[in-house]
Scaffold this active site. Structure first.
Site, mmCIF file in Angstrom:
data_model
loop_
_atom_site.group_PDB
_atom_site.id
_atom_site.type_symbol
_atom_site.label_atom_id
_atom_site.label_comp_id
_atom_site.label_asym_id
_atom_site.label_seq_id
_atom_site.Cartn_x
_atom_site.Cartn_y
_atom_site.Cartn_z
ATOM 1 N N SER A 26 25.577 23.539 -25.346
ATOM 2 C CA SER A 26 24.164 23.781 -25.644
ATOM 3 C C SER A 26 23.999 24.393 -27.027
ATOM 4 O O SER A 26 23.005 24.125 -27.726
ATOM 5 C CB SER A 26 23.548 24.693 -24.575
ATOM 6 O OG SER A 26 24.259 25.914 -24.481
ATOM 7 N N LYS A 45 47.362 11.940 -23.691
ATOM 8 C CA LYS A 45 48.817 12.062 -23.779
ATOM 9 C C LYS A 45 49.226 12.063 -25.246
ATOM 10 O O LYS A 45 48.685 11.304 -26.042
ATOM 11 C CB LYS A 45 49.495 10.909 -23.042
ATOM 12 C CG LYS A 45 49.352 10.972 -21.534
ATOM 13 C CD LYS A 45 50.125 9.858 -20.856
ATOM 14 C CE LYS A 45 49.987 9.959 -19.347
ATOM 15 N NZ LYS A 45 50.755 8.890 -18.639
ATOM 16 N N LYS A 50 45.817 7.999 -30.212
ATOM 17 C CA LYS A 50 46.705 6.924 -30.666
ATOM 18 C C LYS A 50 47.671 6.422 -29.593
ATOM 19 O O LYS A 50 48.273 5.364 -29.750
ATOM 20 C CB LYS A 50 47.459 7.365 -31.918
ATOM 21 C CG LYS A 50 46.511 7.556 -33.088
ATOM 22 C CD LYS A 50 47.201 7.708 -34.420
ATOM 23 C CE LYS A 50 46.169 7.767 -35.542
ATOM 24 N NZ LYS A 50 46.775 7.769 -36.878
ATOM 25 N N SER A 75 52.169 10.155 -40.283
ATOM 26 C CA SER A 75 52.258 11.591 -40.563
ATOM 27 C C SER A 75 52.390 12.397 -39.286
ATOM 28 O O SER A 75 52.663 13.588 -39.326
ATOM 29 C CB SER A 75 51.024 12.058 -41.344
ATOM 30 O OG SER A 75 49.868 11.944 -40.530
ATOM 31 N N TYR A 112 59.642 13.146 -27.472
ATOM 32 C CA TYR A 112 59.415 11.843 -26.843
ATOM 33 C C TYR A 112 60.519 10.827 -27.147
ATOM 34 O O TYR A 112 60.390 9.649 -26.818
ATOM 35 C CB TYR A 112 58.058 11.283 -27.262
ATOM 36 C CG TYR A 112 56.903 12.202 -26.943
ATOM 37 C CD1 TYR A 112 56.738 12.725 -25.660
ATOM 38 C CD2 TYR A 112 55.983 12.569 -27.915
ATOM 39 C CE1 TYR A 112 55.686 13.574 -25.356
ATOM 40 C CE2 TYR A 112 54.929 13.425 -27.626
ATOM 41 C CZ TYR A 112 54.779 13.919 -26.340
ATOM 42 O OH TYR A 112 53.746 14.762 -26.049
ATOM 43 N N GLY A 179 41.810 2.372 -37.901
ATOM 44 C CA GLY A 179 42.015 1.786 -36.588
ATOM 45 C C GLY A 179 41.042 2.291 -35.545
ATOM 46 O O GLY A 179 40.485 1.509 -34.764
ATOM 47 N N ASN A 303 46.648 18.003 -32.337
ATOM 48 C CA ASN A 303 48.016 18.360 -32.729
ATOM 49 C C ASN A 303 47.999 19.148 -34.034
ATOM 50 O O ASN A 303 47.938 18.585 -35.121
ATOM 51 C CB ASN A 303 48.869 17.098 -32.874
ATOM 52 C CG ASN A 303 49.065 16.410 -31.544
ATOM 53 O OD1 ASN A 303 49.380 17.049 -30.541
ATOM 54 N ND2 ASN A 303 48.863 15.102 -31.503
#
Length: 313
Positions: A26, A45, A50, A75, A112, A179, A303
């Protein structure tokens, strides 16, 4: 790309992504003089939208291509996304990252399972080393933003937003490689009757702003912006979409970005990165344009290196 292409893409990647929340404030609405709906891809995730495009691009590869792995340069946010998507689909990923990429993003890639190759912080260095890796390994290069499968995947964030809020007047995105805004523009084109698409971009890297004016892809001579995710430039796949379907790009200063980022951290209690703050900064900078409108803002990612913030907390 058709409406059905976007629907098929969403159904394909849905098991591998989060459907992210839409938050409102608000206080923000009062400040802007409009209703603002934040599509929070900082909760996606890997911490950014992306993951959507990376997953779709890998899923479109043949079994033979998957065996040889995937390669990209980034990057950070696409680097993490491609690494995570590749890990989920049993594919190896090699990532070329500029030496000045945020430490948090490098650590994410390692988490990852992505293999990092560092390079000088220039677009030319990124592409040159990525090309060399492709030549040596036979892997498939997946561009972070100038790839039609990636663009389609990124558009699913806006697709979700429009499923929840079909009556938006404006959809706003940050502009880096193009993108996200290209994919969002396709979603708006196919799934909204009234909305326009606007972009936010730093003055320091305003190639998209200048490209819309000149009608051809322009380059940047500087990458001197706190918005590290926006230091890239448009490509030949996404620019025609942007040129046809994006209404306007609003430029913002570095001070605008920092203040918008701080405001969202302090008042909405969510972590966003500088690149995400650019869009809200653009709306604040020219809020007279949005009075009494319903605005969808895509928060592209969260991030950020919390040990190196541009403000004190």
């Amino acid at each position: 790309m058709t409406k059905q292409n976007l629907i098929d893409c969403y159904q394909r990647i849905a098991p591998y992504i989060h459907k992210t929340p839409v938050l409102t404030s608000s206080l923000v609405n009062e400040l802007v003089g409009a209703e603002v709906f934040f599509k929070c891809e900082n909760f996606q995730k890997t911490g950014a939208y992306k993951m959507r495009g990376a997953t779709n691009a890998i899923m479109q590869l043949s079994d033979e291509q998957r065996v040889k792995g995937v390669v990209t340069h980034s990057s950070g946010n696409f680097a993490q996304a491609l690494s995570k998507a590749a890990q989920s689909l049993g594919v190896k990923a090699t990532i070329v990252m500029p030496s000045n990429s945020p430490i948090a993003k490098k650590e994410g890639v390692k988490t990852y399972g992505g293999k990092i190759i560092e390079c000088e912080p220039t677009i030319e260095a990124r592409q040159s080393i990525a090309d060399k890796i492709v030549e040596e390994t036979g892997g498939t290069f997946i561009h972070p933003s100038n790839d039609l499968d990636v663009i389609l995947g990124q558009g699913t964030a806006c697709y979700e937003l429009l499923q929840d809020y079909p009556n938006l007047d404006v959809v706003a995105c940050p502009v880096g490689g193009g993108g996200l805004i290209a994919g969002s523009a396709l979603a708006v084109h196919h799934f909204s009757d009234n909305a326009i698409v606007i972009g936010g971009e730093p003055f320091e890297v305003d190639d998209a702003y200048r490209s819309l004016i000149s009608g051809k892809i322009e380059s940047n001579t500087s990458t001197n912006t706190i918005a590290d995710g926006l230091r890239t430039q448009l490509g030949h796949h996404n620019f025609p979409i942007i040129k046809e379907h994006v209404n306007e790009i609003i430029r913002v200063t570095e001070e605008d970005i920092i203040e918008a980022m701080r405001f969202i951290w302090e008042r909405m209690k969510i972590i966003i990165e500088p690149s995400s703050a650019v869009t809200f900064a653009a709306i604040l900078r020219e809020k007279y344009k949005f009075k009494n409108k319903k605005i969808g803002v895509i928060i592209s990612g969260g991030n950020v290196d919390v040990t190196n913030l541009p403000f004190n907390i």
